[in-house]
Design a protein around this motif. Structure first.
Motif, short mmCIF file in Angstrom:
data_model
loop_
_atom_site.label_atom_id
_atom_site.label_comp_id
_atom_site.label_asym_id
_atom_site.label_seq_id
_atom_site.Cartn_x
_atom_site.Cartn_y
_atom_site.Cartn_z
N ALA A 86 13.23 -23.62 3.08
CA ALA A 86 13.11 -24.31 4.36
C ALA A 86 14.04 -25.51 4.42
CB ALA A 86 11.66 -24.76 4.58
N LEU A 87 14.15 -26.24 3.34
CA LEU A 87 15.07 -27.39 3.30
C LEU A 87 16.52 -26.92 3.45
CD1 LEU A 87 13.41 -29.47 0.44
CD2 LEU A 87 13.52 -30.11 2.86
N GLU A 88 16.84 -25.83 2.78
CA GLU A 88 18.20 -25.28 2.90
C GLU A 88 18.48 -24.81 4.32
OE1 GLU A 88 20.75 -25.22 0.86
OE2 GLU A 88 19.63 -26.26 -0.71
N ALA A 89 17.43 -24.44 5.05
CA ALA A 89 17.59 -24.04 6.45
C ALA A 89 17.59 -25.25 7.39
CB ALA A 89 16.47 -23.07 6.83
N ASN A 90 17.61 -26.44 6.79
CA ASN A 90 17.69 -27.70 7.55
C ASN A 90 16.43 -27.99 8.36
OD1 ASN A 90 19.30 -30.01 8.01
ND2 ASN A 90 19.86 -29.28 10.04
N LEU A 91 15.27 -27.67 7.77
CA LEU A 91 13.99 -27.88 8.43
C LEU A 91 13.20 -28.98 7.75
CD1 LEU A 91 12.95 -24.14 8.85
CD2 LEU A 91 13.75 -25.66 10.67
N HIS A 92 12.42 -29.72 8.53
CA HIS A 92 11.42 -30.62 7.97
C HIS A 92 10.30 -29.76 7.38
CE1 HIS A 92 13.37 -33.98 10.04
NE2 HIS A 92 13.33 -33.28 11.16
N VAL A 93 9.64 -30.26 6.33
CA VAL A 93 8.66 -29.42 5.62
C VAL A 93 7.36 -30.16 5.34
CG1 VAL A 93 8.21 -28.02 3.57
CG2 VAL A 93 10.54 -28.17 4.48
N PHE A 94 6.27 -29.53 5.72
CA PHE A 94 4.93 -29.93 5.27
C PHE A 94 4.41 -28.79 4.41
CE2 PHE A 94 0.39 -29.98 5.22
CZ PHE A 94 0.01 -31.31 5.28
N SER A 95 4.01 -29.09 3.18
CA SER A 95 3.47 -28.06 2.29
C SER A 95 2.07 -28.42 1.83
CB SER A 95 4.36 -27.88 1.06
OG SER A 95 3.78 -26.95 0.16
N GLU A 96 1.20 -27.45 1.83
CA GLU A 96 -0.11 -27.65 1.24
C GLU A 96 0.02 -27.85 -0.27
OE1 GLU A 96 -3.18 -28.29 1.50
OE2 GLU A 96 -3.01 -28.55 3.65
N LYS A 97 -1.01 -28.46 -0.85
CA LYS A 97 -1.04 -28.65 -2.30
C LYS A 97 -1.30 -27.31 -2.96
CE LYS A 97 -5.46 -27.71 -2.84
NZ LYS A 97 -5.92 -26.58 -3.66
N PRO A 98 -1.05 -27.15 -4.27
CA PRO A 98 -0.27 -28.07 -5.08
C PRO A 98 1.22 -27.87 -4.81
CG PRO A 98 -0.86 -26.18 -6.40
CD PRO A 98 -1.52 -25.98 -5.05
N LEU A 99 2.02 -28.83 -5.27
CA LEU A 99 3.47 -28.69 -5.10
C LEU A 99 3.96 -27.44 -5.82
CD1 LEU A 99 6.10 -29.93 -4.03
CD2 LEU A 99 6.27 -31.21 -6.17
N GLY A 100 3.46 -27.22 -7.04
CA GLY A 100 3.86 -26.04 -7.81
C GLY A 100 2.84 -25.75 -8.88
N LEU A 101 2.93 -24.57 -9.46
CA LEU A 101 2.04 -24.18 -10.55
C LEU A 101 2.66 -24.45 -11.91
CD1 LEU A 101 0.60 -20.79 -9.21
CD2 LEU A 101 -0.28 -23.12 -8.91
N TYR A 102 3.96 -24.76 -11.94
CA TYR A 102 4.66 -25.04 -13.19
C TYR A 102 5.51 -26.30 -13.01
CZ TYR A 102 3.30 -20.22 -13.99
OH TYR A 102 2.56 -19.06 -14.10
#
Length: 350
Positions: A86-102
């Motif tokens: 999404a960032l590479e597509a030039n979009l603002h991003v809201f993501s649910e938790k967790p950021l990552g599993l690793y």
């Protein structure tokens, strides 16, 4: 500024709540796209809410040039990749938790967010936007309990939700008890104590539901954490709470104590019947944190419109993941674990 045009990926319980908020309850934004790998789910949302576009492929959705932002409510294992795309597509991003599993992928996302500094990124630690938790933070900052020395957190899901969790976990979407459930409390501890974790010891088991143990996870677990400034944290997480959804936080200070959610009551009603005086409990997270889920996404939209960054940062996601991962490691090995810098861990694996 014109309305912020948003697309959402993931239409499960929480995703659907976010989608409805975007479509009907948050000013200055417009839900123009929904995405789910289940075609019927995407089409139903499109028809019910009058959404312009429906997708079953995330990559196709983020190519839509009408989009300004994307909200990621997909299973945890997809978050990092979808954030980066999404960032590479030039979009603002809201993501649910967790950021990552690793840790490695969480650090990679942090680098991607920093690379796209002109974009708003926000992580869904919604309890910071709950009125009670926000009020407690202000009281702590004003010295109402002196210096905080210990935080105790309970995060217990209702027993009736076990079935839904098993379907989720069997697909390797969970990340385990500490990364999936306790991550909210771990973030709150960092927030209230104003310190990062140093050491952790975690234990747990699958007591009422042995099938959870077969997934190498705990049904109920506990972690004891020592923070860098010498403060302490005690965390209990579980998936088998018979009386309902029980979220409780206690902060003990040198001059007093704060408690949030001591009685996990649904509302101010007391029912008097043959079982006694009954205070009914919330049935789940969507009911308990309905206001917080709305407020956090409203803040995300306001940040985009006002060209500013939210208080919850990608670094909060990385550091909470590091602590959650340390809890997971301690539970699996039975050893006391020193919480390493996530950036050092990432470098050592490349």
């Amino acid at each position: 500024m014109k309305k912020v045009k948003v697309g959402i990926v993931g239409l499960g319980r929480l995703g659907r709540q976010h989608a409805e908020n975007l479509a009907f309850r948050i000013p200055n934004c417009e839900l123009i796209a929904v995405c789910s790998i289940i075609e019927e789910e995407a089409k139903k949302a499109q028809e019910e809410w009058g959404v312009k576009y429906a997708y079953t492929n995330y990559e196709e959705m983020i190519k839509n040039e009408e989009l300004d932002a994307v909200l990621i409510a997909s299973p945890s294992g997809f978050h990092c990749e979808q954030i980066e795309k999404a960032l590479e597509a030039n979009l603002h991003v809201f993501s649910e938790k967790p950021l990552g599993l690793y840790l490695e992928e969480a650090v990679r996302v942090e680098e991607a967010v920093k690379k796209h500094e002109n974009k708003v990124f926000m992580l869904g630690f919604m309890r910071r936007y709950d009125k009670s938790y926000a009020y407690a933070k202000k009281k702590v900052e004003k010295g109402a309990i002196g210096e905080p020395v210990l935080i105790r957190c309970y995060g217990l899901d209702p027993s009736e939700a076990i079935g839904g969790f098993m379907n989720f976990a069997k697909n390797n979407y969970s990340g385990g008890l500490f990364l999936d459930m306790a991550i909210h409390d771990l973030d709150l501890a960092r927030w209230y104590l104003n310190s990062e974790a140093k050491q952790v010891w975690a234990i747990g088991g699958a007591y009422g539901y042995p099938e959870i143990g077969q997934l190498h996870d705990a049904e109920t677990g506990a972690a004891l954490v020592k923070f860098e400034n010498g403060t302490m944290g005690v965390f209990v997480a579980g998936r088998n709470c018979s009386h309902g959804y029980h979220i409780e936080t206690e902060i003990i200070g040198t001059e007093g104590t704060l408690r949030i959610g001591t009685v996990p009551e649904r509302n101010m009603v007391t029912v008097f019947n043959e079982t006694g005086a009954v205070k009914e409990c919330s049935e789940g997270f969507l009911e308990r944190f309905e206001q917080a889920y709305l407020s956090e996404v409203e803040e995300f939209i306001n940040c985009i419109r006002e060209e500013r960054k939210p208080d919850v940062t990608v670094e909060d996601g990385v550091l909470s993941t590091a602590l959650g991962y340390a809890c997971k490691e301690s539970f699996e090995t039975g050893e006391l674990v020193t919480v390493q810098s996530p950036h050092n861990v990432a470098r050592s694996t490349t």
